[in-house]
Design a protein around this motif. Structure first.
Motif, PDB file in Angstrom:
ATOM      1  N   PHE A  48      -3.236   9.781   1.600  1.00 17.58           N
ATOM      2  CA  PHE A  48      -3.744   8.898   2.651  1.00 17.58           C
ATOM      3  C   PHE A  48      -5.178   9.264   3.022  1.00 17.58           C
ATOM      4  O   PHE A  48      -6.004   8.376   3.283  1.00 17.58           O
ATOM      5  N   ILE A  67       0.802   4.365  -2.573  1.00 12.91           N
ATOM      6  CA  ILE A  67       0.531   5.703  -2.049  1.00 12.91           C
ATOM      7  C   ILE A  67       1.672   6.657  -2.405  1.00 12.91           C
ATOM      8  O   ILE A  67       1.443   7.807  -2.814  1.00 12.91           O
ATOM      9  N   CYS A 108       0.838  -1.203   0.000  1.00 10.05           N
ATOM     10  CA  CYS A 108       0.000   0.000   0.000  1.00 10.05           C
ATOM     11  C   CYS A 108       0.871   1.250   0.000  1.00 10.05           C
ATOM     12  O   CYS A 108       0.557   2.239  -0.694  1.00 10.05           O
ATOM     13  N   TYR A 115      -7.188   7.773   0.500  1.00 13.16           N
ATOM     14  CA  TYR A 115      -7.179   6.313   0.671  1.00 13.16           C
ATOM     15  C   TYR A 115      -8.213   5.859   1.696  1.00 13.16           C
ATOM     16  O   TYR A 115      -8.817   4.791   1.556  1.00 13.16           O
ATOM     17  N   SER A 116      -8.422   6.685   2.719  1.00  8.19           N
ATOM     18  CA  SER A 116      -9.428   6.351   3.734  1.00  8.19           C
ATOM     19  C   SER A 116     -10.850   6.659   3.272  1.00  8.19           C
ATOM     20  O   SER A 116     -11.792   6.459   4.040  1.00  8.19           O
ATOM     21  N   LYS A 117     -10.999   7.190   2.049  1.00 11.54           N
ATOM     22  CA  LYS A 117     -12.290   7.509   1.432  1.00 11.54           C
ATOM     23  C   LYS A 117     -13.044   8.603   2.171  1.00 11.54           C
ATOM     24  O   LYS A 117     -14.261   8.706   2.086  1.00 11.54           O
ATOM     25  N   SER A 136      -7.468   1.861  -4.518  1.00 14.81           N
ATOM     26  CA  SER A 136      -7.647   1.766  -3.061  1.00 14.81           C
ATOM     27  C   SER A 136      -8.639   0.680  -2.685  1.00 14.81           C
ATOM     28  O   SER A 136      -8.530   0.087  -1.596  1.00 14.81           O
ATOM     29  N   TRP A 179     -12.115  12.749  -0.107  1.00 11.53           N
ATOM     30  CA  TRP A 179     -11.434  12.647  -1.398  1.00 11.53           C
ATOM     31  C   TRP A 179     -12.158  13.461  -2.478  1.00 11.53           C
ATOM     32  O   TRP A 179     -11.520  13.921  -3.434  1.00 11.53           O
TER      33      TRP A 179
END
Length: 1261
Positions: A875, A818, A814, A878-880, A919, A883
């Motif tokens: 990041f 990233i 990951c 990535y955590s949604k 992701s 975004w």
């Protein structure tokens, strides 16, 4: 269709047209289109139905057809689990209606004749700057809400806060609210909004409320999806009570963490099993795509053979002149080629190439906005050098491998990067083309060839991507279909105009933005905003469209991807198990990890090795005395020999037979010693909870906490000394440092002593305050002592530590992706995420115009100006969470130091959506790694338990084989009447009757709504009385049938008693008018009756799901301990870090969410754990300090990201995925139990009880 019917026949034969289900589907679509054309001719325009024609594509694409076929096969189980989820949502919806019907309508209104009295034009009720999207909701004077009308903010006129209050007497006499107010102060008319009563519209344009069951379903569904749930909770807390938050925590835990994950596990496992079975049935039958590719390859091979034969024929016709020279040259070339091939395939060549890639990545990583010109020149030169290196590498490989170079996908990727780099150098292209250099980072994947474990994870990811190809096609098809439906339903109807120009991105006006909006909804980011706008523009029935998108797209399709990734891990484990050569590397794989390590040996050993390591190190340590015996004159040898002989002595002073040491050993092994230390540990945790920065340094509370800290430090120091004296410090088989938990305890004791010493020596010295703050932060880690003394928590932590290695491999992969996207983002967007803040910015085009107008040129919190900022931004994506806002900033970016223009570059959306798609795979890799590790842990534990059980049976001896005498049924001597009652209570008829009655009761409760007529209220009340009487009669009948003792031994019968008691209690409280004196509405107790349905749900599929939930809840203990432990540490740390943070203009930190004390910090961390707006909270804690701000620390801007990122990784990516692993294991256990019980059950999957066999009256099999 007609041609196929004429060719194959309509129906009847085996190969006829209608014998194929997909042909039937085509026929249905054609008939439906004819009907819709007929309706359009009558003037009924049904545009949505034209989308049905696109669904013919499903039957034409084989992989999509297989995918849809499998989905249709799991539809019954899917319907069952969705029905159970709807049941949970309904329960919480009914509770919400009972508690808060009409509450969210409360607004602050003006008094009577205010407008006439003061001759001013005012709104009837106070409206915030966000209008009715985020309204100001008040609590009545007699209520317990957090927000009153007196909290209405003052009126602002022309940027000035008004301070004058309207006069109470003469209308023209104004009094200032603040002493010394200027003569130009304006009137604060907002103080006149002092009457709290119900208004006309609910929050979020009327979409969020609990006025009836329909809106309650929509609200609860949004809470279950964890999007915007905290804002709804805050509004309910404002209007009702602060203590409303347990309801929302329960909804998120039961609805999202358990029920939604149960749905995910069912879909993933069922789909994997059916797909594997279908693939097994299709073995040996190649697909049409495979046949076409094989035919194409054979044609190409034939063409190449003909060209080669023609070239040989021409060469043969040219004569034999110069043949010898060509032969010698060819031989030399072949030797050179063979040697060159050995060179490029060597490990050294790969390492040199990887080193060049790493250096190239380093040069791209140090690039940033506003970098010096010298650095720019150096980077340009190094880029040319690396381009030359990679060109040389490509040429060498082409010379050695010739055309076989292009058969390797990695070589093709390298070839493309080199060509792009050369094109960039020759054309001197701009940033868009130079950004493609970032793809060099993916060449770093070559390093994984030297790391077997990482190579295995990459192989799993590659296999998952290959298997997910048909799913991706299906997802694209679903998005396209729903986007067209959205255009028909909401196109040019939803007025989303956040700015004066352009069109909002969250719209359905074009195909592009419709598909982007659909993708946003699938990620569940800000999907509630789209829902609110669509409901306000059309009707509340628009919610069905959005629920269907989330259920089909997110809950079904994306969870199929989870199953594909988990299957990839299982397949990799099978491959490792069948490969004998992998035995050397399988020891470190997740298949052979024993995560729980239930033995008393510790997996953590930073100071000392395990038992096997100690034994193996014996001969090496014994070599020193051997050498000393050979040279007795050596002083060093004698010292080593003496140390070896006294190794078991504590500090080389106290022998094992020393009385004081024996006393210490007896003391630490006594149970009272452990209980005493545990008591002080818990008391220490209580004092940590009491800590907060707002305590007065001279108060008694601060003195108490300081003295207690000294006492606890002294107690733990005494404990450490006792253990060190009893066990020894470093040397010895059972020394203090052999246990990693003792090392943690000792480190905390030493840090506490250092903190006390530094605190006492730094009184009045400002230079030492920084060290004191750091040591004060380290106090929050004192709860680590609890791990060693809580067995269940210790086992859970050890299991989590054992999962670090497989999870760490996924984490590395990951990080690679990233970092890749971060570097790519720096190349694309550095210096472009700035904006001008001011009143009139319509004419602003760049930074110079902004500064010339005395406005602020401000950088956005999440940007790509340098690698660290880009990593944080990626990041967050990535955590949604957040975004979409980052994507919007990228869409608006124009250039460096340029004012953003809305939707300036639409195609940058590909950068953000491609990362979100990546992701999905990477997040599911975390799930797969955790599930596989947990399963290995469970299997190893079961093998260990089975071995212990066999030993126990062998120790007890063999069974005598004498059968036990048969027991007569307890109802043998019942009277005829009681026997008839017993038959009724054990019959299936009673279960069906109670199911119908309770279902009717649940539906009756659902008709309750705000401002309901009197007759509806009477119907609900009388139905409650009738149901209570029926439940009482049922309990009395069972008491007569089974007797009091047998009745109380059955848990289901006890549930009946509880339901009856709660129903009677709610009636009593309502009759004596206690609703206003108790904190909750007594009617909510009636909801408990729905739990009675759990007893009568006898269908096998429902039973499996209920057992799964039951087993999950039973294992919640250990998981809850883990959650509580991490939450405790991070909450205490958050209070120390952010307790003094004052942020009146913040969006995330407010009166509801802050870190002022431990309780509020826990609530804030729970919101972060759910992923709802956590990036906004982090952004608020990262704000730069203003001059004179005493509560702000300059180092928070870099400490805050570390704090939140580590917590999100631990909570969202590890602990939440552990819940998924527990549910999956519980599902397997439940199915196994059902298979064991299957021979007893009836064919229709319903349990039929026979009174002759129900000896103990358990009403169960």
């Amino acid at each position: 269709m007609l041609i196929k019917m004429l060719a194959k026949g309509g129906f009847g034969d085996e190969g006829s047209y209608l014998s194929n289900r997909w042909n039937k589907f085509d026929l249905f679509i054609n008939v439906a289109e004819l009907v819709f054309y007929f309706l359009e001719s009558l003037g009924l325009n049904v545009k949505v139905c034209h989308v049905l024609g696109l669904m013919r594509l499903i039957g034409r694409v084989e992989r999509m057809r297989v995918m849809v076929t499998v989905l249709l096969e799991i539809l019954p189980m899917l319907a069952t689990v969705l029905l159970l989820a709807l049941f949970v949502i309904h329960i919480f919806g009914v509770m919400g209606v009972q508690l808060w019907a009409g509450q969210l309508l409360n607004r602050c209104f003006l008094g009577e004749d205010i407008a006439t009295r003061y001759n001013v034009s005012l709104s009837p009720h106070y409206t915030s700057k966000y209008d009715e999207v985020y309204p100001f909701i008040c609590s009545p004077d007699g209520g317990d809400g957090m927000q009153r009308c007196r909290d209405v903010p003052p009126h602002i006129e022309n940027g000035q806060t008004c301070t004058l209050i309207p006069p109470q007497g003469a209308p023209n006499v104004l009094a200032p609210t603040v002493a010394g107010a200027g003569v130009n102060a304006c009137v604060n008319w907002n103080v006149l909004y002092n009457i709290c009563r119900a208004g006309d519209q609910n929050p979020y344009r009327g979409a969020v409320n609990f006025d009836n069951i329909g809106y309650a379903w929509i609200t609860i569904f949004q809470i279950v999806t964890l999007e915007g749930w905290s804002d709804i909770m805050f509004q309910v807390m404002d209007v009702y009570s602060f203590w409303s938050f347990p309801f929302f925590l329960l909804v998120t835990i039961m609805g999202s963490f358990i029920m939604m994950n149960v749905c995910a596990v069912v879909i993933a496992t069922q789909f994997s099993n059916r797909l594997e079975r279908m693939r097994g049935n299709q073995n040996g039958r190649p697909s049409a795509g495979t046949v076409f590719i094989a035919w194409l390859c054979s044609k190409l091979t034939g063409c190449l053979d003909r060209i080669k034969r023609a070239a040989n024929r021409v060469h043969h016709d040219g004569g034999d002149s110069g043949t010898d020279d060509l032969a010698v040259g060819a031989q030399v070339w072949m030797l050179f080629k063979a040697r060159l091939e050995r060179v490029i395939k060597s490990t050294v060549f790969d390492l040199v190439t990887v080193s060049a890639v790493l250096l190239s990545i380093l040069t791209m990583a140090i690039e940033h906005h506003n970098q010096p010109k010298e650095l720019t020149d150096i980077l340009r030169i190094t880029n040319s050098i690396f381009t030359a290196v990679f060109v040389v590498e490509m040429v060498l490989k082409l010379m050695a491998l010739t055309w076989t170079y292009f058969t390797d996908g990695q070589n093709l990727f390298d070839f493309g990067i080199v060509i792009i780099s050369l094109w960039e150098k020759m054309t001197e292209a701009g940033a868009r083309l130079s950004a493609l250099r970032a793809f060099r980072l993916l060449r770093f994947m070559r390093l994984f060839n030297f790391l077997p474990q990482l190579r295995k994870q990459v192989h799993v990811l590659k296999r998952a991507v290959e298997k997910a190809a048909p799913l991706a096609i299906l997802m694209l098809f679903v998005i396209f279909i729903f986007s067209l439906i959205g255009m028909y339903l909401f196109g040019n109807r939803c007025e989303f105009k956040p700015l004066d120009r352009g069109t909002d991105r969250k719209s359905f006006d074009t195909v592009l933005w419709s598909m982007v909006t659909l993708f946003q909804i699938l990620t569940e980011e800000d999907w509630g905003v789209v829902l609110y706008n669509a409901m306000a523009a059309t009707s509340p029935w628009a919610a069905i469209y959005f629920v269907a998108i989330i259920v089909i797209g997110n809950l079904i399709c994306l969870n199929i991807l989870v199953g594909i990734v988990i299957d990839g891990f299982k397949d990799e484990c099978i491959d490792d198990g069948s490969d004998p050569d992998s035995s050397q590397t399988s020891g470190s794989s997740p298949d052979t990890v024993t995560p729980v390590n239930l033995s008393k040996e510790n997996p953590l050993s930073p100071c000392g090795p395990s038992t096997s390591t100690v034994n193996n190190s014996g001969p090496e340590e014994g070599s020193a005395p051997t050498n000393a015996n050979e040279d007795n004159r050596s002083l060093k040898g004698k010292a080593l020999h003496w140390c070896k002989e006294h190794e078991e002595w504590s500090f080389y002073v106290l022998s094992p037979q020393n009385r004081f040491r024996i006393f210490c050993q007896r003391a630490i092994s006594h149970r009272i010693f452990d209980y005493t230390v545990m008591l002080f540990v818990l008391l220490n945790c209580v004092t940590i909870v009491m800590e907060r920065p707002g305590i007065d340094p001279k108060s008694k509370e601060r003195l108490f906490l300081q003295v207690s800290s000294y006492i606890f430090s002294a107690v733990f120091l005494v404990e450490m000394l006792f253990k060190v004296l009893a066990l020894g410090l470093l040397f010895g088989n059972e020394s203090y440092c052999r246990s990693s938990w003792n090392v943690i305890d000792g480190s905390l004791v030493i840090l506490s002593l250092v903190h006390i010493v530094v605190s006492l020596t730094s009184l009045g010295q400002n230079k030492m305050l920084g060290i004191v703050k750091v040591l004060r932060l380290l106090r929050t880690f004192r709860p680590l002592r609890v791990i060693k003394r809580a067995p269940k928590l210790r086992l859970a932590v050890e299991a989590l530590i054992a999962a670090v290695k497989p999870m760490g491999n996924v984490f590395v992969i990951c990080c690679v992706f990233i970092i890749f996207y971060a570097i790519l983002g720096v190349q694309l967007f550095k210096g472009k995420f700035y904006t001008c803040l001011g009143e009139n910015i319509a004419h602003i085009t760049d930074k110079a115009d902004c500064l010339a107008a005395n406005y602020r040129w401000e950088r956005k919190p999440f940007n790509f100006d340098n690698l660290l900022q880009a990593l944080l931004t990626v990041f967050v994506m990535y955590s949604k969470d957040g975004w979409v806002n980052v994507m919007n900033s990228g869409l608006d970016a124009v250039g460096v130091d340029k004012q953003p223009v809305m939707n300036h570059n639409k195609w940058t959306v590909l950068f953000f959506i491609s990362f979100m798609i990546t992701s999905f795979f990477l997040l599911d890799m975390f799930v797969g790694a955790m599930v596989e590790t947990f399963h290995q842990c469970q299997r190893s534990q079961k093998r260990r338990d089975e071995g212990e059980e066999q030993e126990r049976q062998q120790g007890h001896g063999r069974d005598t084989g004498i059968p036990e005498p048969e027991q007569m049924p307890y109802y043998t001597f019942y009277s005829h009447t009681r026997r008839s009652i017993h038959t009724l209570c054990t019959s299936h008829f009673l279960d069906v009757f109670m199911t119908v009655v309770i279902s009717i009761s649940v539906l009756v409760m659902a008709i309750e709504h705000y401002d309901q007529p009197l007759y509806v209220e009477m119907i609900i009340e009388y139905s409650h009385y009738v149901l209570t009487v029926i439940l009482i009669v049922e309990v009395l009948l069972k008491l007569v049938a089974f007797g009091g003792l047998r009745f109380m031994q059955n848990s289901w019968d006890l549930l009946d008693v509880v339901v009856v008691f709660v129903s009677i209690l709610s009636i009593v409280l309502n009759e004596i008018r206690m609703a206003e004196t108790i904190p909750i509405n007594p009617s909510i107790l009636r909801v408990c009756r729905v739990f009675r349905l759990a007893q009568v749900l006898k269908a096998k599929k429902i039973r499996v799901l209920l057992k799964t939930i039951q087993k999950t809840l039973l294992q919640v203990g250990n998981i809850s301990l883990l959650f509580m432990f991490f939450f405790f540490i991070y909450a205490a740390l958050g209070v120390e870090l952010f307790g003094n943070l004052e942020c009146p203009e913040c969006e995330g930190i407010n009166s509801h969410i802050n870190f002022k004390h431990f309780g509020m910090a826990l609530l804030a961390l729970f919101q972060v754990c759910t992923g709802d707006n956590w990036s906004v909270i982090m952004k608020d804690t990262m704000k730069l300090c203003s001059p004179g701000d005493e509560g702000c620390s300059s180092w928070l801007s870099w400490v805050s990201p570390l704090y939140f990122v580590t917590f999100v990784i631990t909570a969202q990516f590890v602990l939440v995925n552990l819940v998924v692993a527990v549910i999956m294991q519980a599902m397997e256990d439940s199915r196994k139990e059902e298979r064991d019980v299957q021979p007893v059950s009836s064919p229709d999957d319903s349990v039929q009880l026979d009174p002759e066999n129900d000896v103990h009256a358990t009403s169960s099999v």
